[in-house]
Design a protein around this motif. Sequence first.
Motif, PDB file in Angstrom:
ATOM      1  N   ILE A 228      60.308  -3.469 -68.243  1.00  0.00           N
ATOM      2  CA  ILE A 228      61.108  -3.425 -67.016  1.00  0.00           C
ATOM      3  C   ILE A 228      60.524  -2.410 -66.034  1.00  0.00           C
ATOM      4  O   ILE A 228      60.429  -2.664 -64.823  1.00  0.00           O
ATOM      5  CB  ILE A 228      62.578  -3.087 -67.353  1.00  0.00           C
ATOM      6  CG1 ILE A 228      63.209  -4.249 -68.135  1.00  0.00           C
ATOM      7  CG2 ILE A 228      63.366  -2.797 -66.081  1.00  0.00           C
ATOM      8  CD1 ILE A 228      64.609  -3.947 -68.635  1.00  0.00           C
ATOM      9  N   ALA A 229      60.106  -1.230 -66.566  1.00  0.00           N
ATOM     10  CA  ALA A 229      59.528  -0.184 -65.699  1.00  0.00           C
ATOM     11  C   ALA A 229      58.254  -0.675 -65.030  1.00  0.00           C
ATOM     12  O   ALA A 229      58.016  -0.439 -63.838  1.00  0.00           O
ATOM     13  CB  ALA A 229      59.257   1.082 -66.519  1.00  0.00           C
ATOM     14  N   LEU A 230      57.400  -1.361 -65.789  1.00  0.00           N
ATOM     15  CA  LEU A 230      56.154  -1.900 -65.221  1.00  0.00           C
ATOM     16  C   LEU A 230      56.439  -2.943 -64.155  1.00  0.00           C
ATOM     17  O   LEU A 230      55.745  -3.015 -63.123  1.00  0.00           O
ATOM     18  CB  LEU A 230      55.297  -2.510 -66.340  1.00  0.00           C
ATOM     19  CG  LEU A 230      54.677  -1.512 -67.323  1.00  0.00           C
ATOM     20  CD1 LEU A 230      53.960  -2.253 -68.445  1.00  0.00           C
ATOM     21  CD2 LEU A 230      53.698  -0.578 -66.589  1.00  0.00           C
ATOM     22  N   LEU A 231      57.453  -3.775 -64.397  1.00  0.00           N
ATOM     23  CA  LEU A 231      57.809  -4.804 -63.415  1.00  0.00           C
ATOM     24  C   LEU A 231      58.286  -4.176 -62.108  1.00  0.00           C
ATOM     25  O   LEU A 231      57.894  -4.584 -61.014  1.00  0.00           O
ATOM     26  CB  LEU A 231      58.896  -5.707 -63.997  1.00  0.00           C
ATOM     27  CG  LEU A 231      59.409  -6.822 -63.068  1.00  0.00           C
ATOM     28  CD1 LEU A 231      58.252  -7.746 -62.707  1.00  0.00           C
ATOM     29  CD2 LEU A 231      60.532  -7.590 -63.731  1.00  0.00           C
ATOM     30  N   VAL A 232      59.140  -3.131 -62.209  1.00  0.00           N
ATOM     31  CA  VAL A 232      59.650  -2.448 -61.012  1.00  0.00           C
ATOM     32  C   VAL A 232      58.499  -1.788 -60.253  1.00  0.00           C
ATOM     33  O   VAL A 232      58.418  -1.858 -59.015  1.00  0.00           O
ATOM     34  CB  VAL A 232      60.713  -1.398 -61.398  1.00  0.00           C
ATOM     35  CG1 VAL A 232      61.077  -0.538 -60.188  1.00  0.00           C
ATOM     36  CG2 VAL A 232      61.951  -2.089 -61.957  1.00  0.00           C
ATOM     37  N   ALA A 233      57.589  -1.141 -60.992  1.00  0.00           N
ATOM     38  CA  ALA A 233      56.443  -0.477 -60.334  1.00  0.00           C
ATOM     39  C   ALA A 233      55.562  -1.493 -59.631  1.00  0.00           C
ATOM     40  O   ALA A 233      55.055  -1.256 -58.524  1.00  0.00           O
ATOM     41  CB  ALA A 233      55.636   0.298 -61.375  1.00  0.00           C
ATOM     42  N   GLY A 234      55.388  -2.649 -60.279  1.00  0.00           N
ATOM     43  CA  GLY A 234      54.544  -3.685 -59.659  1.00  0.00           C
ATOM     44  C   GLY A 234      55.143  -4.203 -58.373  1.00  0.00           C
ATOM     45  O   GLY A 234      54.439  -4.401 -57.374  1.00  0.00           O
ATOM     46  N   VAL A 235      56.451  -4.430 -58.371  1.00  0.00           N
ATOM     47  CA  VAL A 235      57.126  -4.920 -57.162  1.00  0.00           C
ATOM     48  C   VAL A 235      57.026  -3.887 -56.039  1.00  0.00           C
ATOM     49  O   VAL A 235      56.776  -4.221 -54.874  1.00  0.00           O
ATOM     50  CB  VAL A 235      58.606  -5.237 -57.466  1.00  0.00           C
ATOM     51  CG1 VAL A 235      59.363  -5.530 -56.175  1.00  0.00           C
ATOM     52  CG2 VAL A 235      58.695  -6.429 -58.413  1.00  0.00           C
ATOM     53  N   ALA A 236      57.190  -2.605 -56.380  1.00  0.00           N
ATOM     54  CA  ALA A 236      57.110  -1.537 -55.368  1.00  0.00           C
ATOM     55  C   ALA A 236      55.711  -1.471 -54.772  1.00  0.00           C
ATOM     56  O   ALA A 236      55.531  -1.337 -53.554  1.00  0.00           O
ATOM     57  CB  ALA A 236      57.494  -0.202 -55.997  1.00  0.00           C
TER      58      ALA A 236
END
Length: 291
Positions: A13-21
Amino acid sequence: MNKKVLIPLVVAIALLVAGVAYLTISLLSQKQANKEMQELADLDKKEMENEYEQFARQYSEMKTQINNDSIVAQLTREQMRTQQLLEELRQVKSTDAREIARLKKELATVRAVLRSYVLEIDSLNRLNQDLMAENTRVKGQYNEATRQIQGLSSEKASLSEKVAIAAQLDATGINMVAKKKNGKPVKKIKDCKSIEVSFRITRNVTASNGVRTFYVRITTPAGDVLGGGGTFTYENRQLECSMKKSVEYTGEETPVTMFRQVGEFLSKGTYNVSIFADGNMIGSRNFTYSK
């Protein structure tokens, strides 16, 4: 929930949020860069329109200062051609690089043709002035001569303005070479350690001789300017340049070469090289690096 399942899930989930940002920031940055490049392209197109309009007016004014029907007919044809090119330019989008480049080349031709007519009309006016002066001396009509000289002074002032337009310099053969540390051309732009920009100032017998300072402005694919060359005045504002050089200009074709060391990272894409002198943009060309 089992820790063996929870920890990988949190990481994902953290990687997904960072990627979107990261993607959002990148898109915003690219949008701003595209906006700045569009503004520069619009400014360049507007300047071309202003020059075409000015040249068309100059042809109209020159027709009122000459009594030679043959030359008047030639001026009319060139004026109509200039107006046609102006209409084509107005219909072209500033993002159409190929059409803009073609119309910029046509603009240089119009300027050269206008320059030749300015010289021809100036020569005819000078001859006419000599004949009138001789006639005045023979007849002794001093008062009449004074009146004619006053009228010619006004025409001379108007002609001087036209000569100033014709005296604008043109840069041709613009070339940009990205080089490695050993001085050889790069295959990949990211390996660039120095940039060489060369061009030729065309022959112009109407331009004044003397030392001229030429400014080179290089814009990256992201819309940034490779600075370090100081600033110069253009369109009533200060612009940053990449490099500059002062050259002795004699009116004949003059080659100019400039160098700039590169300390920043250069990305692949299209780079714009614009040449400025005497407050005018005298040449521009794009260079694309695919690696």
